[in-house]
Enzyme design. Sequence first.
Site, PDB file in Angstrom:
ATOM      1  N   SER A  66       1.358   3.136   8.327  1.00 31.94           N
ATOM      2  CA  SER A  66       0.221   3.007   7.408  1.00 31.94           C
ATOM      3  C   SER A  66      -1.133   2.944   8.112  1.00 31.94           C
ATOM      4  CB  SER A  66       0.395   1.774   6.525  1.00 31.94           C
ATOM      5  OG  SER A  66       1.334   2.049   5.522  1.00 31.94           O
ATOM      6  N   LYS A  69      -3.412   5.684   7.254  1.00 31.71           N
ATOM      7  CA  LYS A  69      -3.987   5.864   5.908  1.00 31.71           C
ATOM      8  C   LYS A  69      -5.516   5.905   5.862  1.00 31.71           C
ATOM      9  CE  LYS A  69       0.148   4.251   3.490  1.00 31.71           C
ATOM     10  NZ  LYS A  69       0.874   3.090   2.959  1.00 31.71           N
ATOM     11  N   TYR A 191       2.430  13.729   4.562  1.00 32.88           N
ATOM     12  CA  TYR A 191       2.320  12.257   4.555  1.00 32.88           C
ATOM     13  C   TYR A 191       3.298  11.642   5.558  1.00 32.88           C
ATOM     14  CZ  TYR A 191       3.080   7.441   3.237  1.00 32.88           C
ATOM     15  OH  TYR A 191       3.245   6.078   3.310  1.00 32.88           O
ATOM     16  N   TYR A 243      -2.114  -4.879   2.738  1.00 28.47           N
ATOM     17  CA  TYR A 243      -1.163  -4.934   1.622  1.00 28.47           C
ATOM     18  C   TYR A 243      -1.528  -6.072   0.671  1.00 28.47           C
ATOM     19  CZ  TYR A 243       1.348  -2.478   5.340  1.00 28.47           C
ATOM     20  OH  TYR A 243       1.683  -1.644   6.362  1.00 28.47           O
ATOM     21  N   VAL A 261       4.035  -0.554   9.251  1.00 28.04           N
ATOM     22  CA  VAL A 261       5.351  -1.198   9.360  1.00 28.04           C
ATOM     23  C   VAL A 261       6.020  -1.049  10.724  1.00 28.04           C
ATOM     24  CG1 VAL A 261       6.053  -1.316   6.941  1.00 28.04           C
ATOM     25  CG2 VAL A 261       6.484   0.766   8.240  1.00 28.04           C
TER      26      VAL A 261
HETATM   27  N1  GLN Z   1       5.820   5.516   6.287  1.00 27.83           N
HETATM   28  C1  GLN Z   1       5.823   4.238   5.634  1.00 27.83           C
HETATM   29  C2  GLN Z   1       6.162   4.402   4.154  1.00 27.83           C
HETATM   30  O1  GLN Z   1       5.784   5.359   3.563  1.00 27.83           O
HETATM   31  C3  GLN Z   1       4.496   3.592   5.805  1.00 27.83           C
HETATM   32  C4  GLN Z   1       4.417   2.234   5.149  1.00 27.83           C
HETATM   33  C5  GLN Z   1       3.667   1.208   5.927  1.00 27.83           C
HETATM   34  O2  GLN Z   1       3.388   1.307   7.118  1.00 27.83           O
HETATM   35  N2  GLN Z   1       3.406   0.134   5.248  1.00 27.83           N
HETATM   36  O3  GLN Z   1       6.799   3.554   3.598  1.00 27.83           O
END
Ligand code: GLN
Length: 313
Positions: A66, A69, A191, A243, A261
């Site tokens: 993430s 993003k 993505y 989050y 994550v």
């Molecule tokens: N690739 C992970 C997903 O789509 C990214 C989520 C994250 O880092 N929180 O779930």
Amino acid sequence: MPTITDIESTLESLHDRYRPLNTGAVATYIPELTKADPDLFCIAVRFVDGSGFTIGDTDARFTLQSCSKPLILAQALSTVGRDMVMRLTGVEPTGNSFSSMVGLDQIGKPLNPMVNAGAIVTASLLPGDSAEDRYKRMRANLSAYLGSEAELDTAVYESELRTSDRNRALAYLLKSKGTIEGDVKQHLDLYIRQCAISVNTQQLANAAATLANNGINPVSNERAVSVEYIKDILVVMLMNGMYNYAGRWAYEVGIPAKSGVSGSIFGVVPGVMGIAVYSPRLDEYGNSTRGLAVFSDLSKRYNMHIFDQRDPK
Ligand code: GLN
């Protein structure tokens, strides 16, 4: 604010202090991520003058997840502009976990681009003539933030591709609402690729420093994003980057940041520096436990919270 000399000894002591912190667990829902060594721990900073320092497992590599993003949000803003991005997603915190579907059917669009649904929307806006061309451009732009060639971790990419039913569901729901147009499979693939870009902690600190430095990478002097969009990106990071812990983070740490994550967090101290921490054990929100501890400590020690009074009367 710290100088490079005082930050070196501070980071050494923070690394010693938080290394014994063993709470949390490595992410398992993407099978390849379970292979990460939970004990890895690295802290890196990059100042806007180009100086930097890294301590711990400096060679450890991990995937952006993430943390990609905000950088992809920047590409979407540069491609279609602020109005379109705001029309298709937003800036409101969700209060739900990053892969939640809650409200999506009713509202028809994700609340912000830092949750999976919103990031799939921003990925769908990336420019290019073909899947290859879009990926090539995305990778070139990510490389500008990192200060070196962005590489794909093929094992993580394939692992997530095999197990991303939830993201697939989000993407098709968004298509049914008209929020995503075109080839959903291709958007999802992009993505998943952005999440699987492999970096080390210093490269992630470079990306943060690029945002701290009005969009110019302070090591390579290459521009990654127009200064026009820096405020948009930092606001979205502050409001939504951690989050459903974002409110507590804004209250206690107050540094625009994003976590992933794989166990990374990168944060931006505007006009001063970028900070990155990697340590794969995550708390219940999906944030690195040692990462939270390091950022919280640094913020208090150097009054880095954006609302800290710099010259109290
Ligand atoms: N690739 C992970 C997903 O789509 C990214 C989520 C994250 O880092 N929180 O779930």
